[in-house]
Design a protein around this motif. Structure first.
Motif, PDB file in Angstrom:
ATOM      1  N   LEU A   1      53.965  40.771  42.581  1.00  0.00           N
ATOM      2  CA  LEU A   1      54.825  41.956  42.501  1.00  0.00           C
ATOM      3  C   LEU A   1      56.304  41.605  42.357  1.00  0.00           C
ATOM      4  O   LEU A   1      57.005  42.152  41.500  1.00  0.00           O
ATOM      5  N   GLU A   2      56.766  40.705  43.191  1.00  0.00           N
ATOM      6  CA  GLU A   2      58.194  40.408  43.224  1.00  0.00           C
ATOM      7  C   GLU A   2      58.671  39.792  41.912  1.00  0.00           C
ATOM      8  O   GLU A   2      59.700  40.175  41.366  1.00  0.00           O
ATOM      9  N   THR A   3      57.882  38.829  41.400  1.00  0.00           N
ATOM     10  CA  THR A   3      58.255  38.179  40.146  1.00  0.00           C
ATOM     11  C   THR A   3      58.271  39.175  38.996  1.00  0.00           C
ATOM     12  O   THR A   3      59.154  39.153  38.132  1.00  0.00           O
ATOM     13  N   PHE A   4      57.280  40.084  38.981  1.00  0.00           N
ATOM     14  CA  PHE A   4      57.200  41.084  37.918  1.00  0.00           C
ATOM     15  C   PHE A   4      58.434  41.974  37.904  1.00  0.00           C
ATOM     16  O   PHE A   4      59.074  42.163  36.855  1.00  0.00           O
ATOM     17  N   TRP A   5      58.803  42.516  39.061  1.00  0.00           N
ATOM     18  CA  TRP A   5      59.922  43.456  39.091  1.00  0.00           C
ATOM     19  C   TRP A   5      61.256  42.763  38.835  1.00  0.00           C
ATOM     20  O   TRP A   5      62.171  43.349  38.244  1.00  0.00           O
ATOM     21  N   VAL A   6      61.385  41.512  39.255  1.00  0.00           N
ATOM     22  CA  VAL A   6      62.607  40.765  38.966  1.00  0.00           C
ATOM     23  C   VAL A   6      62.727  40.505  37.459  1.00  0.00           C
ATOM     24  O   VAL A   6      63.800  40.644  36.868  1.00  0.00           O
ATOM     25  N   LYS A   7      61.603  40.155  36.824  1.00  0.00           N
ATOM     26  CA  LYS A   7      61.617  39.875  35.390  1.00  0.00           C
ATOM     27  C   LYS A   7      62.041  41.095  34.583  1.00  0.00           C
ATOM     28  O   LYS A   7      62.799  40.979  33.605  1.00  0.00           O
ATOM     29  N   TYR A   8      61.584  42.277  34.978  1.00  0.00           N
ATOM     30  CA  TYR A   8      61.855  43.485  34.200  1.00  0.00           C
ATOM     31  C   TYR A   8      63.079  44.256  34.709  1.00  0.00           C
ATOM     32  O   TYR A   8      63.303  45.397  34.309  1.00  0.00           O
ATOM     33  N   LEU A   9      63.885  43.608  35.573  1.00  0.00           N
ATOM     34  CA  LEU A   9      65.091  44.264  36.075  1.00  0.00           C
ATOM     35  C   LEU A   9      66.059  44.594  34.950  1.00  0.00           C
ATOM     36  O   LEU A   9      66.686  45.657  34.952  1.00  0.00           O
TER      37      LEU A   9
END
Length: 388
Positions: free
Chosen positions: A332-340
């Motif tokens: 979850l964390e990596t996904f949301w950081v990538k699409y910030l």
């Protein structure tokens, strides 16, 4: 002295790098706690959780010696000065996690209240660790009497080396499987009650262990708490049917007999009161689960599940096939950081939650390290550099 100086220099360099990362993060959260060390000095610890690179990191900010009072105002002044000196933005702060001490969570003058005066949008969270204290606080009078007797026995046995040796010999003479199991009494009711208490404390300890560790986001913490609350209802239903299979020690103690009606009523009362205490600690846990549903899986949510100001952007994300494939392969964390940078509004909303602390585990761990570093032989040591 040279080694200590070198440690402090390395620590300062790490601190500078960490502060740069916190300032660059779109959002960050803090956890803080205060304790007294071996030299009777009050140490205030603060950790931050922030976006760095492609993930979310947790790092120590400072360990500050409180020279006089440890009131909410004194704690806030220290942290406020730290924010000002290091150019940290109150607007970027999204969460504060503390223990339940009055100085931290007082409604009128607590530290959290003062933080919210600077930034009303900050969310505060209780430390979820050590909820086993709730079990003893919600015990019926009869069970509390049994627990007090057990505590007195333990204290007596552990009071001296001779008592411990004699108890060990007693267990051997009784051909006990264990040499420190305090289940030996002529009272069957005492035996069964104590067995239940052991079971419920073991269950709460298991919950506590699941909540410990670095980089565990608050969604995991809430899922664990919700699971335990559901188990309390399930255990209550089973006990109402006379089934104690959920309680291993109690089931063994009642192997040749049925559950006594009086003990049954006490257990049901305790499970109900324990559930009420968890509801009191986390009154909006179900509401938050619904509000945070889009964070867990944005591709299985409806547009009405997100805030109005991000709905149009959320629809773009929901039907982005590339993002959907990335979601399957990333946490979850990596996904949301990538699409910030691709979907800033929606990702920002998600990261506000994912950067929050669910417990003061990092502070508790640091305090354990502090005990090892600052001993009575090194009681004048400034420990911040050694903790970093």
């Amino acid at each position: 002295m040279i080694v200590k100086k070198r440690i402090d220099e390395l620590s300062q360099d790490i601190k500078v790098q960490t502060l740069d990362q916190v300032r660059a993060s779109p959002v960050f959260a803090i956890q803080c706690e205060e304790t007294t060390d071996v030299a009777q000095c009050s140490q205030l610890l603060m950790y931050a959780r922030f976006v760095s690179g492609n993930n979310i990191k947790e790092e120590i900010m400072f360990c500050h010696l409180m020279e006089s009072f440890t009131t909410a105002e004194a704690i806030f002044d220290v942290i406020s000065d730290f924010f000002q000196e290091n150019q940290l933005s109150w607007e970027s702060l999204v969460g504060v996690c503390t223990d339940g001490a009055p100085a931290m969570r007082g409604l009128r003058s607590g530290f959290v209240t003062k933080v919210k005066e600077r930034n009303p949008s900050v969310m505060s969270t209780h430390c979820i660790l050590h909820r086993e204290a709730l079990a003893s606080r919600t015990l019926p009078v009869e069970m509390m009497d049994v627990l007090n007797v057990a505590i007195k026995i333990v204290k007596f046995v552990k009071a001296g080396a001779l008592n411990s040796r004699l108890f060990k010999l007693l267990c051997k003479d009784m051909e006990s499987e264990h040499e420190a199991l305090l289940f030996h009494t002529n009272s069957e009711g005492f035996h069964a009650t104590l067995a239940y208490l052991v079971d419920i404390f073991e269950a709460l300890n298991a919950v506590n262990l699941k909540l410990q560790g670095k980089n565990i986001n608050i969604l995991v913490h809430h899922d664990t708490i919700r699971t335990f609350m559901a188990k309390l209802d399930f255990w209550k239903y089973r006990v109402l049917q006379g089934n104690v299979a959920s309680f291993r020690n109690l089931d063994t103690a009642l192997a040749d007999s049925n559950l006594d009606s009086e003990l049954k009523e006490q257990i049901i009362t305790h499970l109900s009161d324990l559930k009420s205490e968890f509801v009191r600690y986390f009154p909006d846990i179900d509401d938050k689960r619904e509000a945070w549903k889009f964070i867990r899986n944005p591709f299985q949510c409806e547009v009405a599940d997100v805030a109005e100001q991000v709905q149009e952007e959320f629809l773009e994300l929901k039907f982005d096939s590339t993002a959907k494939e990335d979601f399957k392969d990333m946490d979850l964390e990596t996904f949301w950081v990538k699409y910030l940078h691709v979907y800033p509004l929606t990702s920002h909303q998600a990261l506000r939650i994912l950067t929050m602390f669910g417990s003061t585990y990092m502070c508790e761990t640091a305090f354990s390290t502090l005990v090892s570093i600052k001993t009575k032989y090194r009681n004048r040591l400034n420990v911040e550099g050694d903790l970093r």
